[in-house]
Each structure stands twice: as C-alpha cells, then as structure tokens.
Scaffold this active site. Structure first.
Site, PDB file in Angstrom:
ATOM      1  N   GLU A  68     -10.981  -3.290  -8.050  1.00 11.37           N
ATOM      2  CA  GLU A  68     -11.617  -4.522  -8.539  1.00 11.37           C
ATOM      3  C   GLU A  68     -13.143  -4.438  -8.461  1.00 11.37           C
ATOM      4  O   GLU A  68     -13.843  -4.995  -9.299  1.00 11.37           O
ATOM      5  CB  GLU A  68     -11.081  -5.735  -7.754  1.00 11.37           C
ATOM      6  CG  GLU A  68      -9.633  -6.047  -8.122  1.00 11.37           C
ATOM      7  CD  GLU A  68      -9.019  -7.120  -7.236  1.00 11.37           C
ATOM      8  OE1 GLU A  68      -8.918  -6.878  -6.019  1.00 11.37           O
ATOM      9  OE2 GLU A  68      -8.658  -8.184  -7.761  1.00 11.37           O
ATOM     10  N   GLU A 107      -1.497  -4.757  -4.848  1.00 11.31           N
ATOM     11  CA  GLU A 107      -1.347  -5.969  -4.035  1.00 11.31           C
ATOM     12  C   GLU A 107       0.068  -6.530  -4.063  1.00 11.31           C
ATOM     13  O   GLU A 107       0.563  -7.057  -3.066  1.00 11.31           O
ATOM     14  CB  GLU A 107      -2.334  -7.048  -4.500  1.00 11.31           C
ATOM     15  CG  GLU A 107      -3.792  -6.779  -4.136  1.00 11.31           C
ATOM     16  CD  GLU A 107      -4.538  -5.976  -5.189  1.00 11.31           C
ATOM     17  OE1 GLU A 107      -3.874  -5.308  -6.026  1.00 11.31           O
ATOM     18  OE2 GLU A 107      -5.780  -6.002  -5.174  1.00 11.31           O
TER      19      GLU A 107
HETATM   20  N1  3HC Z   1      -6.744  -1.765   4.957  1.00 10.35           N
HETATM   21  C1  3HC Z   1      -6.703  -1.356   6.233  1.00 10.35           C
HETATM   22  N2  3HC Z   1      -6.245  -0.148   6.619  1.00 10.35           N
HETATM   23  C2  3HC Z   1      -5.808   0.669   5.650  1.00 10.35           C
HETATM   24  C3  3HC Z   1      -5.819   0.313   4.299  1.00 10.35           C
HETATM   25  C4  3HC Z   1      -6.324  -0.971   3.949  1.00 10.35           C
HETATM   26  N3  3HC Z   1      -6.393  -1.399   2.693  1.00 10.35           N
HETATM   27  N4  3HC Z   1      -5.312   1.331   3.588  1.00 10.35           N
HETATM   28  C5  3HC Z   1      -5.019   2.293   4.457  1.00 10.35           C
HETATM   29  N5  3HC Z   1      -5.315   1.906   5.709  1.00 10.35           N
HETATM   30  C6  3HC Z   1      -5.181   2.684   6.936  1.00 10.35           C
HETATM   31  C7  3HC Z   1      -3.737   3.082   7.211  1.00 10.35           C
HETATM   32  O1  3HC Z   1      -3.061   2.073   7.925  1.00 10.35           O
HETATM   33  C8  3HC Z   1      -3.924   4.334   8.021  1.00 10.35           C
HETATM   34  O2  3HC Z   1      -4.248   3.933   9.325  1.00 10.35           O
HETATM   35  P1  3HC Z   1      -3.755   4.799  10.608  1.00 10.35           P
HETATM   36  O3  3HC Z   1      -4.378   6.148  10.409  1.00 10.35           O
HETATM   37  O4  3HC Z   1      -4.260   4.024  11.754  1.00 10.35           O
HETATM   38  O5  3HC Z   1      -2.257   4.842  10.504  1.00 10.35           O
HETATM   39  C9  3HC Z   1      -5.160   4.970   7.414  1.00 10.35           C
HETATM   40  O6  3HC Z   1      -5.853   3.916   6.718  1.00 10.35           O
HETATM   41  C10 3HC Z   1      -4.869   6.065   6.420  1.00 10.35           C
HETATM   42  O7  3HC Z   1      -3.933   5.577   5.478  1.00 10.35           O
HETATM   43  P2  3HC Z   1      -2.688   6.453   5.029  1.00 10.35           P
HETATM   44  O8  3HC Z   1      -2.050   7.088   6.212  1.00 10.35           O
HETATM   45  O9  3HC Z   1      -1.854   5.592   4.169  1.00 10.35           O
HETATM   46  O10 3HC Z   1      -3.417   7.594   4.198  1.00 10.35           O
HETATM   47  P3  3HC Z   1      -2.997   8.257   2.838  1.00 10.35           P
HETATM   48  O11 3HC Z   1      -4.068   9.229   2.517  1.00 10.35           O
HETATM   49  O12 3HC Z   1      -1.583   8.711   2.909  1.00 10.35           O
HETATM   50  O13 3HC Z   1      -3.033   7.090   1.746  1.00 10.35           O
HETATM   51  C11 3HC Z   1      -3.954   5.236   0.533  1.00 10.35           C
HETATM   52  C12 3HC Z   1      -4.254   6.479   1.404  1.00 10.35           C
HETATM   53  C13 3HC Z   1      -3.346   5.675  -0.801  1.00 10.35           C
HETATM   54  C14 3HC Z   1      -5.263   4.559   0.297  1.00 10.35           C
HETATM   55  C15 3HC Z   1      -2.941   4.325   1.274  1.00 10.35           C
HETATM   56  O14 3HC Z   1      -3.406   4.117   2.578  1.00 10.35           O
HETATM   57  C16 3HC Z   1      -2.743   2.975   0.640  1.00 10.35           C
HETATM   58  O15 3HC Z   1      -1.980   2.845  -0.289  1.00 10.35           O
HETATM   59  N6  3HC Z   1      -3.419   1.953   1.200  1.00 10.35           N
HETATM   60  C17 3HC Z   1      -3.190   0.578   0.810  1.00 10.35           C
HETATM   61  C18 3HC Z   1      -3.949   0.262  -0.460  1.00 10.35           C
HETATM   62  C19 3HC Z   1      -3.729  -1.184  -0.802  1.00 10.35           C
HETATM   63  O16 3HC Z   1      -2.654  -1.719  -0.766  1.00 10.35           O
HETATM   64  N7  3HC Z   1      -4.832  -1.841  -1.209  1.00 10.35           N
HETATM   65  C20 3HC Z   1      -4.782  -3.218  -1.561  1.00 10.35           C
HETATM   66  C21 3HC Z   1      -5.206  -4.035  -0.390  1.00 10.35           C
HETATM   67  S1  3HC Z   1      -5.071  -5.739  -0.720  1.00 10.35           S
HETATM   68  C22 3HC Z   1      -6.460  -6.093  -1.588  1.00 10.35           C
HETATM   69  O17 3HC Z   1      -7.239  -5.233  -1.893  1.00 10.35           O
HETATM   70  C23 3HC Z   1      -6.662  -7.547  -1.925  1.00 10.35           C
HETATM   71  C24 3HC Z   1      -7.731  -7.747  -2.927  1.00 10.35           C
HETATM   72  O18 3HC Z   1      -7.152  -7.890  -4.203  1.00 10.35           O
HETATM   73  C25 3HC Z   1      -8.531  -9.012  -2.626  1.00 10.35           C
END
Ligand code: 3HC
Length: 703
Positions: free
Chosen positions: A111, A131
């Site tokens: 975004e 999301e």
């Molecule tokens: N917020 C906080 N922590 C997060 C995070 C996030 N958005 N995304 C990942 N992390 C953390 C994980 O919990 C993990 O923590 P840990 O090492 O303590 O276990 C660490 O970051 C690494 O993450 P992964 O183990 O998942 O690492 P990968 O390399 O396998 O994957 C990724 C990376 C593809 C970015 C995956 O972490 C992911 O899909 N993250 C979530 C992305 C997501 O859903 N974003 C949307 C958030 S909601 C939002 O943005 C609302 C907005 O519209 C207002």
C-alpha cells in the site's frame, strides 16, 4: 556530496543533489510499526521542505521491502500517525516519489508503494495484499488505489486471495511500472534519475478514475458468500472495493470503517493467532542448535503413508530410497508416488520438469540392506509393535553410525521401538498426516533418549518439507490422535443418545469444520476405527460407556465408507456432485442399537452438539498441555489447524477455549457430568484457570 540523516532508529535519508533517498531499515521484515510511520512522516515533511530536492526514492534495507503493518500492534490502542495518514501524506507530496520494491511488498508495504507516484520492482519480487488471511482487509488505501491502477477484477482477485503476485504479472496488470535488476539503493538512485530525465513517468493514483462494474462486484460478493460462508472479512473486502467509484477521501473512509469492523472480530484474533502460532511451534530451544546432514532418506513401506512421505521428500529435492518386501508392493508404491507427483503438477504446485527431476531421485529397492548409506530412515509400515521392533532391530545393524531412525507411528511407544536398537539416541517419531505430501502437520515425537541434534534435525526436515513441525512427547496417540480419540467418543455418544450423524456433521460444518466427523470417517475408511476398537477391546475401561456399537454394526455389513460405496452416506450417486445422501440403513442400525440399550433419544440442538464436541476436545487438549505431551497450548492449536481441518479462523481448540473462558467451561463440564461422570471430568489445569482467571494465552506467553 551526499547529505545523510538518521531520522530515527529505522528511517534514514540521503540527499544527493536533486535526488533524495529514504531508506526503511526495520528488521526482520521492515514492518510499518510506530517508529517507521513516525520516521517516514518526518522524512517526507523534511524533504518536501528541502529546496534542491526534485525527486524522492523510497527503498528498504535487508531482505525485503516492507511486509506491512506490524501485526504485533493489532489489538492494542492505535498510536498516531496511522499508516493511512502517512500514505496520504506521501501521495500528496509535491515532490514526485518513486518506490523500489524487492523481496515481498505485502499488505501495508504494498500500500505504501501504491501511494507513491511510480513503482519500480526488482526481478523476483512479489507483491500482495494478504490482509484477508488475517481476517482483515487492506486498510491503508489498498482497496481504493489498486482498482484505480489495475481495474476491478485483478484488484478483487489480489485482495480476496491474499496471494503473492509475481512482479511480472503485477507489471502486466499495471500495479507496478517497471521491472529491473540490481540492488535496492542502486535501483532507487537510477529510478530517481529517470524521473528527473523524464524517462520514468509519475502520476498520483488518487487522481485516476477507477473502472467500475457493479455486475463484477455483485458476482464476486455472491461467490464469496458461497465459498467462504463463515468468514467476515472477504465480504468487507468487496464492500470496501465497491467504494472505489467515490472520491478517494470518501472511499478511504469506507475502507477505514470496514477495516475497524474486521479488527474487532474474534476471526481476526483467531487468524493472527494462527499466523504467529505457525512460527511459534518451531521457535523453541529443541528446534535450534546443531543438526545432522540429511542428503538421502530411506522410506520403509510403499503404502499410502510411505508413498506420501516419499513424495513429500522428493518434492523437496531429497533423494529417497523406497523399501518394500515384495515387488508387487514396490510397484504399487512407485505408482502411488507417480500419481501424487502428477496430481501436484495438475494442481499447479509442481512444474513438469520438477516432477521429472523428483521421479529421477526415487530409488526403489527390495533390499533393506540398501539403506546402509542413507542419513535418515522413516519407517511407515503398519501399526504393530512387534513388526516395528523387528525393523528397527535390523536397521540398527544396517544403517551407518549417526543415521537417524524415525518411525511414522501414529500412537505406539517410541521409547519401546528405540529400545530395540543399540542407539536409542538416534531414534524419534516423525508422525506425518495423510495425504503426507499435502498435509502440513508433522508431529516430532521426542523419545526419552532422543539426542538433541536428532530432534533439531526433525525440525529442520519439517522446514525443508514446508511442514509445520510440532514437538510431542510419547503417549498413546501423541497430541492429535490422543485428543481425537477423546472427542471422537463424544460424537459417538451424541448419535447414540439422539442426534443423527447428519445433524452432527451439519452442526460442526456450520461451526467451520470443512467436514463433519462422519464424513471424515467415511473418507478415511470406517475400518480403521473398527480395527482400533477391536485392538483395544481387552484393555477397554469397563467404567467407560462403550460408544462403538453403531460403527461396529456398520462395519460388520462391510460398509467402510467411500471406498465401499457406502458408510454413513451413500456414494453411488449424487454425493460428489452435490449434497450427501444419508444411508437410510444406518438410521435403522441406530434405532436398533438404541432400542437394544434402552436409550430414549434426546433432542440436541446444533448448539448443544457444537458445545459438547468442542468441550470434549478442549478437555483432552487441556490434559495434553497439563501432562506436558504438548509444550504449550499453541502447539495443540497448530496440530489441529494443520492436521485435523480445524477452522483456522477459530485459531485452534485452546485459543477457542479462551473465547469461552475457563469458568464457563468448568460449569459446562460439571453439567454434562450429571449424565456421565466418568467421561466428563474437569481437568485440574482448567479448574485452576477458572479459579485464578488465567487463560491458555497466558500459558503460551510463559512457555
Ligand atoms: N508484523 C510483525 N511481524 C512480522 C510481520 C508483520 N507484518 N511479518 C513477519 N513478521 C515476523 C514473523 O513473525 C517472524 O518473526 P519471528 O522470527 O520472531 O518468528 C519474522 O518476522 C520473519 O517472518 P517469517 O518467518 O514469516 O519470514 P519469511 O521470510 O518466511 O516470510 C513474509 C516473510 C513473506 C514477509 C512473511 O513473514 C509474511 O507473510 N508476513 C506477513 C505479511 C502480512 O500479512 N502483511 C499484512 C499485515 S496487515 C497490514 O499490513 C494492514 C494494513 O493493510 C493496514
């Protein structure tokens, strides 16, 4: 001369003549927590006030562009500036802003890019709005800006699937403007120069008029209601996108309200518990530390399970030697693996080239001695202790020192199996779930003597196989099957006492299970439970009311479910294409069994059914935590999400238990105990939680 400034811990800027760079450096995934939002807001304000700056390029340090909002902040009081406000500020920047995407730009991360005036992506990157997978919707303009850039259909697909879109596709659809190679900072400098030179066009997304088609929106909404009838946020996603024909300030208000509505739901809490839970299960000391190298795996047994395990290893690129005792069994195993791999190709999970490469890594053999060079053996023969012990005794003499010996047993004592070798430290349980190349759960069973590096290797293997490895201690059924045995009894009692199998299935499907327990039984084969009941007949607790009569009689007729054409349901016609057809003869069996036992059928409401079934599940799950079979409640939850089709939006049985509360659960169990005081007993841990007001979530924090 570069003029660099550290705005705060996570945001820095550089001014190089007419070009300004902003860098987000907030490991591990550059989430847009408070410091990032504050720093960005400050940086954009400062640079807009810097006279010489003609263009701003935004990029991220580390392995990825931002992965979106910091999910750990959800559920806490919001802190200003909000992400939508920062993005509006970026969009309204008088100086053009270009973003540089590498790794994954997800959620609020994508975004941010959508609010900038041009998007340059580095090859291999992915963008997405996941999301919805967290029970939310894009809440920082994604539902308004993406359809303006790409049109409705693509935007709805991305927002509703939550999928990660390869940047080549995003380029094709207009979500990014250019695809390049290079390091993020270099690309940022080059892109900024191109904006100055006029070779990279910039434009404000909010000023684009969205293509609008009410029919597409209506059809999408109908599809969502049908495909995910339990879920709240997909509907809100469509409602928010539907506002993209309004002036953007109005559309953003609709989106904001929908986002806040989703934020309040237990579904959001359940899905976020699942997100962190999936990662928490391997975030334990036992999963860390030194591991042993696994270059080749031996799988003993070419049945459904062994073939599925072999398929899973082959897909992960690990060579497999598959052992069977007779050539017929071996051929069957090879055929099953071929079918599994072909299925993965047709589902789009595997390319044909990778299928061929996987097949080339399979070495079938009738000689157990050929396992002398493998690093790990996974035994997957039928569940009989003496057979397993014999195999492990042989493996002890065949396998090289340091090789890991694993059993895929689903309930037998791993310590007893280990004792048939001279190297119990090398033995552990690796309990896969069928179909093993599809189901993501792997219970990693620690024997009393399992060496630390053997256990850690189990977790490393789970990661390579893209599975969710959960630590379990030895007991009958480990975490999942032990709990299943207990609540399975509850389902049987419900039918014995008055519900129909169809009512039980319907109530639980309405709760969110993909299939009710009787449909699952028909699919898995009713003979499996029948064999187990016969095996346990002698050791059955005489004080426990027997619940297997109905299922026994069904099996005595040779009706084992789908594979025999009938079970609780009829499969000869109609089932696969539509509504299941109840087997009328099962209803007669049920009546007969009730009459034999003198049971007067009670009326159960669907809510009664769900409450009893879920309470039974929670009771045994609580005991599994209490006696240490599972390390923490979250481990139980993940076992059920990834191995038992538990509805993800409910977070898992013990997350769900917290939504009811320990005191209410104790009251329920005590009420049920009036009918059957042997079956319904309050676990001590639950009584204690009811007394001190604590929750399973508290135990997760401690653990
Ligand atoms: N917020 C906080 N922590 C997060 C995070 C996030 N958005 N995304 C990942 N992390 C953390 C994980 O919990 C993990 O923590 P840990 O090492 O303590 O276990 C660490 O970051 C690494 O993450 P992964 O183990 O998942 O690492 P990968 O390399 O396998 O994957 C990724 C990376 C593809 C970015 C995956 O972490 C992911 O899909 N993250 C979530 C992305 C997501 O859903 N974003 C949307 C958030 S909601 C939002 O943005 C609302 C907005 O519209 C207002």
């Amino acid at each position: 001369m570069a003029d660099g400034a550290q705005v705060n811990d996570v945001i820095s800027t550089e001014v190089l003549g007419e070009i300004a760079l902003i860098c987000i450096d907030n490991p591990p995934v550059n989430a847009t927590g408070l410091a990032v939002r504050e720093g960005l807001s400050q940086a954009f304000a400062d640079l807009n006030a810097t006279a010489e700056v003609k263009v701003i390029a935004l990029y991220c340090a580390g392995r990825t562009f931002t992965a979106g909002a910091d999910i750990r902040e959800f559920g806490k009081p919001p802190r200003q500036p909000s992400l939508p406000d920062v993005l509006n500020q970026i969009e309204q920047s008088a100086i053009p802003v270009v973003s540089v995407i590498h790794g994954t730009a997800l959620g609020g991360g994508f975004e941010i890019a959508l609010a900038t005036h041009a998007r340059v992506a580095i090859k291999g990157a992915k963008v997405g709005l996941p999301e919805v997978l967290l029970g939310l919707l894009p809440g920082a303009g994604g539902t308004q800006r993406l359809p303006r850039l790409t049109g409705l259909s693509f935007a709805l697909d991305v927002i509703l699937s939550g999928r990660q879109v390869p940047v080549a596709e995003a380029l094709d659809k207009g979500a990014v403007d250019r695809l390049v190679e290079g390091a993020p900072r270099d690309v940022a400098l080059a892109a900024a120069q191109q904006v100055i030179d006029g070779t990279l066009a910039t434009r404000r997304t909010d000023l684009i008029e969205a293509e609008y088609d009410r029919a597409v929106l209506d059809a999408t909404l109908a599809g969502v209601r049908q495909k995910t009838p339990h879920l709240f946020s997909p509907i809100k996603c469509v409602e928010a996108v539907a506002a993209c024909n309004l002036p953007i300030t109005e559309g953003l208000k609709v989106e904001r309200q929908a986002f806040l509505d989703c934020m309040e739901t237990p579904q959001r809490a359940g899905l976020i518990h699942a997100f962190f839970g999936e990662r928490a299960v391997s975030n334990i000391a036992e999963a860390k530390g030194p591991t042993r190298d696994i270059a080749k795996i031996g799988v003993i047994g070419g049945g459904t399970m062994g073939s599925g395990i072999a398929t899973s290893c082959l897909i992960a690129g690990i060579p497999v030697r598959l052992i069977e005792v007779a050539s017929e069994g071996l051929q069957r195993g090879i055929a099953t693996i071929t079918k599994n791999l072909d299925g993965a190709v047709s589902r789009g999970k595997l390319s044909s080239d990778k299928r061929d490469a996987a097949m080339a890594m399979l070495e079938p053999s009738l000689q157990m001695e050929s396992l002398s060079d493998v690093d790990l053996v996974i035994e997957a023969v039928f569940e009989q202790m003496d057979v397993k012990k014999e195999i492990f005794g042989k493996l002890d003499t065949i396998c090289k020192p340091g090789a890991i010996l694993a059993s895929n047993t689903s309930y037998l004592d791993v310590d007893e199996i280990a004792a048939s070798t001279s190297r119990p430290g090398d033995v552990l349980g690796l309990h896969f779930f069928s179909p093993a190349h599809v189901m993501r759960l792997l219970e990693i069973v620690q024997g009393k003597q399992t060496a630390a590096d053997v256990l850690a290797t189990g977790f490393a293997l789970a990661k390579r196989l893209k599975k969710v490895g959960v630590l379990a201690q030895v007991c009958d059924g480990f975490i999942g099957n032990r709990i299943l045995a207990h609540y399975g009894l509850c389902a049987a009692y419900l039918v014995l006492d008055g519900a129909s199998p169809q009512q039980v299935d319907r109530a639980l499907e309405d709760f969110g299970f993909a299939m009710g327990p009787h449909k699952v039984g028909d699919l898995a084969g009713l003979d499996i439970g029948w064999m187990t009941r016969k095996r346990k007949a002698e050791t059955r607790d005489p004080a426990q009311r027997y619940a297997g009569d109905i299922a026994d009689r069904i099996c005595e007729n040779g009706w084992f479910g789908r594979k025999t054409g009938q079970g609780y349901y009829l499969y000869d016609s109609g089932y696969d294409s539509g509504a299941p057809v109840p087997n009328p003869e099962v209803a007669e069996i049920i009546d007969a069994v009730r009459a034999d036992k003198g049971i007067t059928p009670q009326d159960f409401t669907d809510d009664d059914i769900v409450d009893r079934y879920m309470t039974a599940m929670i009771v045994e799950a609580a005991r599994v935590v209490e006696d240490g079979t599972a390390k923490r409640p979250v481990d139980v939850d993940m076992v059920f999400l990834f191995g038992y089709g538990f509805p993800r939006f409910r977070g898992g049985p013990l997350h769900y238990a917290d939504t009811i509360g320990a005191a209410a659960l104790v009251a329920r169990i005590e009420a049920y105990a009036a009918e059957d005081a042997h079956y319904w007993q309050v676990p001590d841990i639950l009584r204690k939680m009811a007394a001190d007001g604590s929750t399973f979530a508290d135990l997760n924090k401690e653990g």
